[in-house]
Every structure is written in structure tokens, then in C-alpha cells.
Motif scaffolding. Sequence first.
Motif, mmCIF file in Angstrom:
data_model
loop_
_atom_site.group_PDB
_atom_site.id
_atom_site.type_symbol
_atom_site.label_atom_id
_atom_site.label_comp_id
_atom_site.label_asym_id
_atom_site.label_seq_id
_atom_site.Cartn_x
_atom_site.Cartn_y
_atom_site.Cartn_z
ATOM 1 N N ALA A 118 0.827 -1.213 0.000
ATOM 2 C CA ALA A 118 0.000 0.000 0.000
ATOM 3 C C ALA A 118 0.861 1.263 0.000
ATOM 4 N N ARG A 119 1.976 1.230 -0.713
ATOM 5 C CA ARG A 119 2.840 2.397 -0.844
ATOM 6 C C ARG A 119 3.690 2.254 -2.102
ATOM 7 N N THR A 120 4.185 3.387 -2.595
ATOM 8 C CA THR A 120 4.975 3.374 -3.828
ATOM 9 C C THR A 120 6.468 3.509 -3.579
ATOM 10 N N VAL A 121 6.856 3.753 -2.327
ATOM 11 C CA VAL A 121 8.276 3.870 -1.987
ATOM 12 C C VAL A 121 8.858 2.471 -1.873
ATOM 13 N N VAL A 122 9.866 2.183 -2.698
ATOM 14 C CA VAL A 122 10.473 0.861 -2.732
ATOM 15 C C VAL A 122 11.948 0.980 -2.336
ATOM 16 N N PRO A 123 12.393 0.237 -1.315
ATOM 17 C CA PRO A 123 13.822 0.263 -0.959
ATOM 18 C C PRO A 123 14.672 -0.159 -2.148
ATOM 19 N N ARG A 124 15.816 0.478 -2.330
ATOM 20 C CA ARG A 124 16.646 0.207 -3.505
ATOM 21 C C ARG A 124 17.084 -1.256 -3.587
ATOM 22 N N GLY A 125 17.294 -1.871 -2.463
ATOM 23 C CA GLY A 125 17.749 -3.260 -2.480
ATOM 24 C C GLY A 125 16.638 -4.289 -2.561
ATOM 25 N N HIS A 126 15.385 -3.836 -2.671
ATOM 26 C CA HIS A 126 14.263 -4.785 -2.646
ATOM 27 C C HIS A 126 14.136 -5.553 -3.957
ATOM 28 N N THR A 127 13.901 -6.869 -3.839
ATOM 29 C CA THR A 127 13.640 -7.727 -4.990
ATOM 30 C C THR A 127 12.236 -8.293 -4.871
ATOM 31 N N GLU A 128 11.457 -8.176 -5.916
ATOM 32 C CA GLU A 128 10.085 -8.689 -5.944
ATOM 33 C C GLU A 128 10.044 -9.901 -6.863
ATOM 34 N N VAL A 129 9.394 -10.958 -6.418
ATOM 35 C CA VAL A 129 9.294 -12.174 -7.219
ATOM 36 C C VAL A 129 7.938 -12.207 -7.901
ATOM 37 N N VAL A 130 7.942 -12.255 -9.231
ATOM 38 C CA VAL A 130 6.706 -12.279 -10.016
ATOM 39 C C VAL A 130 6.682 -13.562 -10.837
ATOM 40 N N ASP A 131 5.697 -14.413 -10.558
ATOM 41 C CA ASP A 131 5.582 -15.696 -11.266
ATOM 42 C C ASP A 131 6.876 -16.499 -11.193
ATOM 43 N N GLY A 132 7.510 -16.479 -10.022
ATOM 44 C CA GLY A 132 8.729 -17.247 -9.826
ATOM 45 C C GLY A 132 9.994 -16.572 -10.317
ATOM 46 N N THR A 133 9.852 -15.391 -10.922
ATOM 47 C CA THR A 133 11.016 -14.685 -11.456
ATOM 48 C C THR A 133 11.340 -13.470 -10.593
ATOM 49 N N PRO A 134 12.553 -13.383 -10.025
ATOM 50 C CA PRO A 134 12.911 -12.233 -9.208
ATOM 51 C C PRO A 134 13.137 -10.984 -10.059
ATOM 52 N N VAL A 135 12.575 -9.872 -9.619
ATOM 53 C CA VAL A 135 12.747 -8.588 -10.291
ATOM 54 C C VAL A 135 13.365 -7.620 -9.285
ATOM 55 N N ARG A 136 14.519 -7.068 -9.627
ATOM 56 C CA ARG A 136 15.176 -6.112 -8.728
ATOM 57 C C ARG A 136 14.418 -4.788 -8.801
ATOM 58 N N LEU A 137 13.299 -4.763 -8.104
ATOM 59 C CA LEU A 137 12.343 -3.674 -8.246
ATOM 60 C C LEU A 137 12.919 -2.332 -7.821
ATOM 61 N N GLY A 138 13.654 -2.311 -6.701
ATOM 62 C CA GLY A 138 14.205 -1.039 -6.240
ATOM 63 C C GLY A 138 15.154 -0.425 -7.247
ATOM 64 N N VAL A 139 16.037 -1.246 -7.816
ATOM 65 C CA VAL A 139 16.996 -0.764 -8.821
ATOM 66 C C VAL A 139 16.257 -0.357 -10.089
ATOM 67 N N TRP A 140 15.302 -1.174 -10.522
ATOM 68 C CA TRP A 140 14.551 -0.874 -11.747
ATOM 69 C C TRP A 140 13.814 0.456 -11.623
ATOM 70 N N LEU A 141 13.160 0.670 -10.485
ATOM 71 C CA LEU A 141 12.393 1.891 -10.301
ATOM 72 C C LEU A 141 13.308 3.111 -10.297
ATOM 73 N N SER A 142 14.483 2.982 -9.676
ATOM 74 C CA SER A 142 15.434 4.092 -9.647
ATOM 75 C C SER A 142 15.936 4.405 -11.059
ATOM 76 N N ASN A 143 16.250 3.360 -11.825
ATOM 77 C CA ASN A 143 16.748 3.562 -13.187
ATOM 78 C C ASN A 143 15.693 4.168 -14.090
ATOM 79 N N ILE A 144 14.464 3.676 -13.953
ATOM 80 C CA ILE A 144 13.390 4.150 -14.836
ATOM 81 C C ILE A 144 13.055 5.611 -14.541
ATOM 82 N N LYS A 145 13.208 5.991 -13.267
ATOM 83 C CA LYS A 145 12.947 7.384 -12.900
ATOM 84 C C LYS A 145 14.017 8.297 -13.490
ATOM 85 N N ASN A 146 15.276 7.843 -13.469
ATOM 86 C CA ASN A 146 16.375 8.658 -13.987
ATOM 87 C C ASN A 146 16.296 8.865 -15.501
#
Length: 246
Positions: free
Chosen positions: A197-225
Motif C-alpha cells: 500500500a505504498r509506492t516507496v520501494v527500498p533500492r535493495g528490494h527484490t520482488e518475485v513475479v511468477d517465480g522470477t525475481p525482479v530487482r524492483l528497487g533498482v529498476w524503479l530508480s533507473n526508470i525514474k532517472n
Amino acid sequence: MLSTRADELEELGMIWDTADAQFQENLAAARAYYAEAGTLAAPRHATMLDKPVGQWLTNLRRPGGLGKDPERAARRAEQLAAIDPDWNPGQLGWTVDWQRHYVGLCAVLEAGGTLEELLPGVTYRGDDIGRWLARQQRDWARLNTEQQRRLGVLGVKPAVRPQKATVRTSAKAGAAKGSDAFTRGVAALTQYIRREARTVVPRGHTEVVDGTPVRLGVWLSNIKNRRDRLSEQQLAALAQLGLDWA
């Protein structure tokens, strides 16, 4: 005669060996802790019956921790194993932390939970079992045979790694690859927002989607830049998730 007097003294509370008496007191605390937690893989700060049972168990696992007398050490090890056969997981090839999380996973599943529901953020007795499970699936090859067997019995399987596509030099192929990465990132972010219930994601956080890990914190930082390079559709997708900068 001497034996009879010794028995009489013991009935009056005579303690012949204070070290053994203290061990038995701590052992009672360990037994109570196991009854509550289902494991003796206690964190160091754990207490029970006003005893620092976590630190006590940590000390026992150290070389010579059970005492210098081989017979006494063997007897104490048997008493601990009678409570929890896996009381010293280092002898099995893994850490106390791994053992505690494994027991937590078993407890969650026995309570009716499913592996599909065990996403990062799902905790048991303060430990993030979901994050730990994702790490085991991701690093499956690093586990020893017995760890893999135990997890396999629970239905855990290694994460399916996406096959690396053949490298193409065309700009179209590169754009498609970038689009796939964006889609995975959005799916991971959507999953994270629904749970946290929030959009702030720690940079080191990894989210697993359908068994595949996604480095969400890094991805979000890169996409913002590099938001100035995103398409209108991509920015709209991010804005719909509540990202003000999009």
C-alpha cells in the motif's frame, strides 16, 4: 550407607555439580522455547523463563561449548537432540538462520498457507519467510543436497530463469527487450503496491513475479532517472500506479 546419605541430601536440595544444575535449568528453558517456536534455532536475543536461551544455545554450538568432559558433552548433546534433532544445524551444513526460516516455512504451510501466497513481506515470528523463500528458489544451486531435499518435500522448486535471447543488433530487437523489461517492472511494482500500500520501494528490494525475481528497487530508480526517454504509454502506466514524477 554413603549412598543412602547422598539420597537423603539430594532430597533436601543438595546440588553436587552446579554446572550440571545450571545446564538443566537452561535446558528447561530451551524445552519451553521449542514448545512455543517449534525449533531450537533461536536468535541470540531470544529469552524464555527469564533465561537468555538464544545466547546459551549459541554458546553450546561453539567448539567445546558442551564442556571439556567428552562424556558430559555427549550426554548434553543427546538431551538437546531429544528436544530438537536439528538443534545444531551447523553440523548439517547450514546456518541457524536458515534452520529457523525453514521451520517458519513449514509452520506457515501447515497452517494452511500456500507457496504461491508466500511473497516477500509474509512473516512468521518476525522473520520474512517470503523473502527467504524467494532467495532459496533463486540460489537453489548453492543449497546442499539435504537442503534441496527438505524444500522439495514442501513443494519448493528452483526459480525458472528466463532463457537469454539470441543477441540481435537491430534496434527493433533492442526496443522489444526494453519493453519486456518495462512490463516485468510494472507487474512487480503493481504487486508490491497492492501488498505494501505504498509506492516507496527500498533500492535493495527484490520482488518475485511468477517465480522470477525482479530487482524492483533498482529498476524503479533507473526508470525514474531516464523518464525523459519513456513513451507516453509507459509514463501513463506509471502515473496510474500513483508515481507523481511520471
